[in-house]
Enzyme design. Structure first.
Site, PDB file in Angstrom:
ATOM      1  N   CYS A  64       6.838   4.502  -6.317  1.00  0.00           N
ATOM      2  CA  CYS A  64       7.503   5.446  -6.161  1.00  0.00           C
ATOM      3  C   CYS A  64       7.417   6.061  -5.002  1.00  0.00           C
ATOM      4  O   CYS A  64       6.089   6.475  -4.949  1.00  0.00           O
ATOM      5  CB  CYS A  64       8.337   5.706  -7.152  1.00  0.00           C
ATOM      6  SG  CYS A  64       7.566   6.573  -8.325  1.00  0.00           S
ATOM      7  N   ALA A  67       5.410   9.046  -6.451  1.00  0.00           N
ATOM      8  CA  ALA A  67       3.871   8.069  -6.308  1.00  0.00           C
ATOM      9  C   ALA A  67       3.228   8.631  -5.130  1.00  0.00           C
ATOM     10  O   ALA A  67       1.954   8.428  -4.827  1.00  0.00           O
ATOM     11  CB  ALA A  67       3.638   6.717  -6.896  1.00  0.00           C
ATOM     12  N   ARG A  98      -5.997   7.284  -9.750  1.00  0.00           N
ATOM     13  CA  ARG A  98      -6.152   6.850  -8.639  1.00  0.00           C
ATOM     14  C   ARG A  98      -7.435   7.753  -7.952  1.00  0.00           C
ATOM     15  O   ARG A  98      -8.025   8.266  -8.480  1.00  0.00           O
ATOM     16  CB  ARG A  98      -5.308   7.436  -7.871  1.00  0.00           C
ATOM     17  CG  ARG A  98      -5.609   6.872  -5.994  1.00  0.00           C
ATOM     18  CD  ARG A  98      -4.420   7.180  -5.194  1.00  0.00           C
ATOM     19  NE  ARG A  98      -4.702   6.923  -3.964  1.00  0.00           N
ATOM     20  CZ  ARG A  98      -4.551   7.929  -2.947  1.00  0.00           C
ATOM     21  NH1 ARG A  98      -5.070   8.780  -2.953  1.00  0.00           N
ATOM     22  NH2 ARG A  98      -4.921   7.636  -1.789  1.00  0.00           N
ATOM     23  N   HIS A 198       4.641   9.637   1.304  1.00  0.00           N
ATOM     24  CA  HIS A 198       3.865  10.462   2.256  1.00  0.00           C
ATOM     25  C   HIS A 198       4.063  10.828   3.202  1.00  0.00           C
ATOM     26  O   HIS A 198       4.098  12.695   3.741  1.00  0.00           O
ATOM     27  CB  HIS A 198       2.965   9.113   3.194  1.00  0.00           C
ATOM     28  CG  HIS A 198       2.744   8.139   2.280  1.00  0.00           C
ATOM     29  ND1 HIS A 198       2.622   6.320   2.893  1.00  0.00           N
ATOM     30  CD2 HIS A 198       1.999   7.989   0.939  1.00  0.00           C
ATOM     31  CE1 HIS A 198       2.210   6.303   1.861  1.00  0.00           C
ATOM     32  NE2 HIS A 198       1.716   6.509   0.669  1.00  0.00           N
TER      33      HIS A 198
END
Ligand code: CFM
Length: 545
Positions: A64, A67, A98, A198
């Protein structure tokens, strides 16, 4: 039947048909545009549909927007406190999942990466609003750590109830005076994938941090490394090589980064872009606002690493630097080559499939080529058409309701900090000598004809592909790992690297060669069928049969 024969025999047209066969007609029509039989030829790249919504009902591999913002971009920073405004699950399940590594390299050795800070929203906060709770949490984080910066992330319910996280952040920043507090409207539903996250993250870092650093950077050969997240220590290995060459990495966006590195990124003389998908727009903004040109690099693969170093050397046009780069390559490459030659007889001719987020499905093909392996199918979870087809398609990209949702920052040259690093003549000369600025040709151009390029692959298609093409190795993430292995095919996680890495640079290449050799040559995969599945000795029928 040998593997080589088998790959020759498959017909991509038939495979595509079979992938689509079970879908309702409307779904099949949509998916057909995201499954491409590669026919890349000189000057023409076939068009693929990408960065569109996943069809409801399909089990996607995507994540998503939250994330992408919190997990991918801000998560790897070491001294920015990350505070999640939302129910605890969003924070807990994003906690250390991660494998971005940090070395506590900040001024005072701060390392907040290992903490999970959350406002732990409850039902009453959803009903009456969570702003007061957020302000209290920011205060608590400040009192605990006295960090240079606190980043606040909105999860889905925050957007739904309309908490003004930016106003809260502003107030707290003014109150503290010595801590930069800023917020991200990165609710999970904001975009079609983590790619939107991002963009939201990078915009805010650019707006609130870059260019604010007071420290004058005077080192030689200053670069920024954009889109490298230090998964499994990749960034450590790249930094090791850069340092050895005498190149100064001012700021990595954002593996093992510090606040001050971001703040002084405007003082670099070149931006080097690793992961094009997650950050190419920052490279553009750094150029427009501060005058820093950018090039695409790739440190995945030994040959690619050497090539990228030489590219950086060519840009700075300094004989000593270039000589140093050559001596580093000459020193490092032979031992990598020895390792490669050792595994090559066992890996040559094997086949791989790569389905990773937005750039690794491309970059890792370099390493597989070095192993003599063929990538028969690859694709991204959430990349855009330019990552497949090359940047020349950007002006023609469709703007839809989803992409319009994501802010594009209007950037102007900074009245004080802008200065062009090279004159137009120097740039023209460099270009003439083969330096490609602002260029990325994408994944399709590097793949063989009649391979399959598939966007936003899903659970069903992944299993079908493996069943039909039986690759020697499948690369994706944790969600795919065990369903693929149960089909008797080894599966390598290219997101988290399982527990391995680094795979970047020269040392990384050696790690990768060894692991892939072990994976594709292990005999264990042939034993995955239980004996009774292959040779049923007993059979029975139900009484009613
Ligand atoms: Fe860039 Fe990444 Fe990737 Fe990515 Fe990612 Fe990742 Fe990835 Mo997982 S930033 S697009 S959002 S290279 S977390 S380090 S491995 S999907 S291919």
């Amino acid at each position: 039947m040998g593997k080589a024969q088998r790959t020759k025999q498959w017909d991509p047209v038939q495979v595509k048909e079979q992938l689509l066969a079970k879908y309702p007609a409307k779904v099949a029509r949509k998916r057909a545009k995201q499954i491409l039989i590669n026919e890349a030829r000189e000057n023409t790249t076939p068009e693929i549909t990408a960065n569109v919504r996943t069809i409801p009902g399909i089990i996607t591999m995507r994540g998503c927007t939250y994330a992408g913002c919190k997990g991918v971009i801000l998560g790897p920073t070491s001294d920015i406190v990350n505070l999640v405004h939302g129910p605890i699950g969003c924070s807990f399940y994003a906690w250390l999942t991660r494998r971005n590594q940090t070395s506590a390299s900040g001024e005072h050795g701060e390392n907040f990466m290992t903490y999970a800070l959350s406002t732990d929203m409850q039902e009453s906060d959803i009903i009456f609003g969570g702003e007061k709770k957020l302000a209290a949490a920011i205060q608590e984080a400040y009192d605990l750590f006295h960090p240079k910066s606190i980043a606040v992330f909105a999860t889905c319910p925050v957007g739904l109830i309309g908490d003004d996280i930016h106003a809260v952040a502003r107030t707290m920043k003014e109150k503290f005076g010595d801590c930069n507090v800023f917020a991200f409207s990165c609710e999970g539903y904001k975009g079609v994938s983590q790619s939107a996250g991002h963009h939201i993250a990078n915009n805010q870092i650019f707006r609130h941090v870059v260019g604010t650093g007071k420290k004058q950077r005077s080192e030689q050969f200053r670069i920024n490394l954009l889109g490298e997240y230090n998964i499994g220590g990749d960034g450590f290995e790249i930094d090791r090589i850069l340092t050895k060459c005498g190149i100064t990495n001012i700021a990595t966006f954002s593996g093992n980064s510090t606040y001050d590195q971001f703040a002084t990124a405007n003082q670099a003389d070149l931006s080097c872009v690793m992961c094009h998908r997650s950050i190419n727009y920052v490279a553009d903004m750094l150029e427009t606002k501060y005058g820093i040109p950018w090039i695409k690099v790739n440190f995945i693969g030994a040959a690619a690493t050497a090539k990228s170093l030489r590219k950086i050397g060519d840009y700075f046009q300094d004989a000593e630097l270039s000589a140093r780069i050559e001596s580093v390559v000459a020193e490092e490459l032979p031992s990598v080559e020895v390792q490669r030659q050792q595994v090559l007889p066992r890996t040559t001719g094997k086949t791989a499939m790569l389905f990773v987020g937005g750039s690794r499905a491309h970059h890792y093909q370099e390493l597989f080529k070095e192993l003599g392996m063929k990538t028969i199918s690859a694709g991204y979870e959430f990349a855009h058409r330019d990552d497949y087809e090359g940047r020349h398609v950007i002006p023609g990209l469709k703007v839809d309701a989803d992409s319009r949702n994501i802010e594009e920052i209007e950037v102007q040259p900074d009245p004080h900090l802008y200065h062009p690093r090279k004159s137009p003549e120097q740039l023209a000369q460099l270009q003439q000598d083969g330096m490609a600025f602002k260029e990325y040709d994408g994944l399709i151009a590097d793949m063989d004809e009649r391979t399959l390029v598939i966007d936003d692959l899903n659970q069903y298609e992944a299993e079908k592909l493996v069943e039909l093409l039986k690759p020697d190795l499948f690369c994706a993430g944790i969600k795919e790992k065990y369903s693929i292995q149960k089909l008797g095919v080894p599966m390598k996680q290219l997101h988290s690297y399982d527990s391995g890495g680094p795979y970047a640079g020269f040392h990384g290449a050696v790690n990768f060669y060894r692991e892939i050799d072990r994976l594709v040559n292990s005999r264990v995969w042939g034993y995955l069928k239980a004996p009774w599945q292959e040779h049923p000795e007993l059979s029975a029928t139900y009484v009613w049969e």
